[in-house]
Design a protein around this motif. Sequence first.
Motif, PDB file in Angstrom:
ATOM      1  N   SER A 191      36.958  43.070  37.994  1.00 15.19           N
ATOM      2  CA  SER A 191      36.341  43.903  39.038  1.00 15.19           C
ATOM      3  C   SER A 191      34.830  43.931  38.754  1.00 15.19           C
ATOM      4  O   SER A 191      34.393  43.908  37.600  1.00 15.19           O
ATOM      5  CB  SER A 191      36.937  45.310  39.041  1.00 15.19           C
TER       6      SER A 191
ATOM      7  N   TYR B 181      50.754  39.943  35.091  1.00 13.71           N
ATOM      8  CA  TYR B 181      49.390  40.034  34.556  1.00 13.71           C
ATOM      9  C   TYR B 181      48.344  40.293  35.652  1.00 13.71           C
ATOM     10  O   TYR B 181      47.157  40.333  35.366  1.00 13.71           O
ATOM     11  CB  TYR B 181      49.030  38.728  33.820  1.00 13.71           C
ATOM     12  N   TYR B 182      48.818  40.457  36.885  1.00 15.20           N
ATOM     13  CA  TYR B 182      47.870  40.568  38.007  1.00 15.20           C
ATOM     14  C   TYR B 182      46.902  41.738  37.827  1.00 15.20           C
ATOM     15  O   TYR B 182      45.680  41.581  37.926  1.00 15.20           O
ATOM     16  CB  TYR B 182      48.634  40.688  39.325  1.00 15.20           C
ATOM     17  N   ASN B 183      47.457  42.943  37.548  1.00 10.17           N
ATOM     18  CA  ASN B 183      46.594  44.132  37.440  1.00 10.17           C
ATOM     19  C   ASN B 183      45.556  43.969  36.346  1.00 10.17           C
ATOM     20  O   ASN B 183      44.396  44.327  36.522  1.00 10.17           O
ATOM     21  CB  ASN B 183      47.431  45.394  37.186  1.00 10.17           C
TER      22      ASN B 183
ATOM     23  N   LYS C 268      42.895  41.494  37.549  1.00 14.23           N
ATOM     24  CA  LYS C 268      42.140  42.107  38.660  1.00 14.23           C
ATOM     25  C   LYS C 268      41.147  43.145  38.101  1.00 14.23           C
ATOM     26  O   LYS C 268      39.965  43.144  38.462  1.00 14.23           O
ATOM     27  CB  LYS C 268      43.163  42.752  39.602  1.00 14.23           C
ATOM     28  N   GLU C 269      41.642  44.003  37.216  1.00 12.53           N
ATOM     29  CA  GLU C 269      40.765  45.049  36.658  1.00 12.53           C
ATOM     30  C   GLU C 269      39.646  44.451  35.813  1.00 12.53           C
ATOM     31  O   GLU C 269      38.486  44.839  35.927  1.00 12.53           O
ATOM     32  CB  GLU C 269      41.576  46.035  35.807  1.00 12.53           C
TER      33      GLU C 269
ATOM     34  N   SER D 202      47.785  36.435  42.725  1.00  7.27           N
ATOM     35  CA  SER D 202      48.812  36.034  41.761  1.00  7.27           C
ATOM     36  C   SER D 202      50.036  35.478  42.477  1.00  7.27           C
ATOM     37  O   SER D 202      50.239  35.728  43.674  1.00  7.27           O
ATOM     38  CB  SER D 202      49.190  37.212  40.848  1.00  7.27           C
TER      39      SER D 202
END
Length: 387
Positions: free
Chosen positions: A71, A62-64, A67-68, A79
């Motif tokens: 932003s 789930y990091y992306n 992060k998005e 993560s």
Amino acid sequence: MIKDIVILGSTGSIGEQTLDIVRNFQDKYCVKALTANKSAEKLVAQAREFNPEYVVIGDGEYYNFVKEELSGTKCKVFSGKEEINNIAEIECDVVVAAIVGFAGLEPVYKAISKGRKVAIANKEPLVAAGHILIDLAKKSGANILPVDSEHNAIFQCLEKKHKDFVRRIILTASGGPFLNWDIDDIKNVNPEQAIAHPNWSMGAKISVDSATMMNKALEVIEAYHLFAMPFDKIDVVIHPQSIIHSMVEYLDGSVLAQMGAPDMRTPIVYALGWPERVDGISKKLDIFNMNDLQFIKPDYNKFPLLKKAYDCLEAGQAYCIALNSANEIAVEAFLNREIDYSEINSCVEYVLNYIDIGNVSAIDDVIEYDLYSREIAKKYLSARKSK
Ligand code: NAD
Ligand code: MG
């Protein structure tokens, strides 16, 4: 002065209730870091509302997404398990330990080793490694403040200077959803029935533990470590109304009880404010509506897991670790509908009969022993599943 708070496990029941307090007292608390395991959307929503410096999602998948979504905010996003451990070490006024299960051990260990004030709801690390964590706190100067309502009650009723005059600690238990069921009817209940707690709204794992009364077994061990009390001085009484959260009986005959509406925001706010008393947002206790308080002796035939706490404390700390690990594996399998309810008990029993006493004096020994116990539990359950 505004207190900086780190919340480990912010998306769970305790985490959300902590944030509810912060939301109401923004002049008193500021969220410095939030962590969660997989609840990415909830974590993002919390981060947008509370604007912490750090946000950690345990599961890298789930990091992306996190992060998005974050932003353009001031949040630094990380993560993984190691990053949760790192966040547990950052400078702050209070760490709220609200991860569920043994998974919270390492971050709790890190926070205590930094000498922090740790408001701990996460009981499993205390069950598995209380002997190490309490010693560590003495060395580092950390304050371990129990959030579990029973232990918070004892913490409030147990005066240090009178500790030698304690006859016993009396932990109260609600008895869970099956208190008045026949033993035979309990055997095949489903997860929905087991998590339908009469008094508290909690995460799934602790709700199942309340139904089996393993929760109280874990709490007996938690009390043993937190209050350095011999286990034969820790009793359990079923009090279905959950108004008295626990009691301390002294040798002079005085019994001090802490009462309150069943609302976890009371012990949370106590721990956040300690050593002062501060304003809270809990439900008020309606004293004119509490004229039917019951106290019932627990039935070990109906709740065999409760007795295991005493057996394990007598057998040694390795057994307390295994008790918790086997239960975590079995409860997860039950919630995933892989095993029947009654197999939670048989799995725990099997693991406790199988294991040998081990040396668990260091934190790495505890981690190793937990893994070992989990493997035995998994093998036992996979043999059952293939039948
Ligand atoms: P929950 O399941 O609602 O929430 C657990 C939190 O931990 C979530 O934020 C989740 O993302 C995180 N988490 C789960 N697995 C993780 C992992 N492997 N690594 C990192 N984070 C992980 O649980 P809860 O009911 O809030 O309970 C939390 C702890 O507090 C438990 O130890 C429980 O026994 C204790 N407790 C809870 C209550 C209550 O009323 N809920 C009362 C007393 C004690
Ligand atoms: Mg409790």
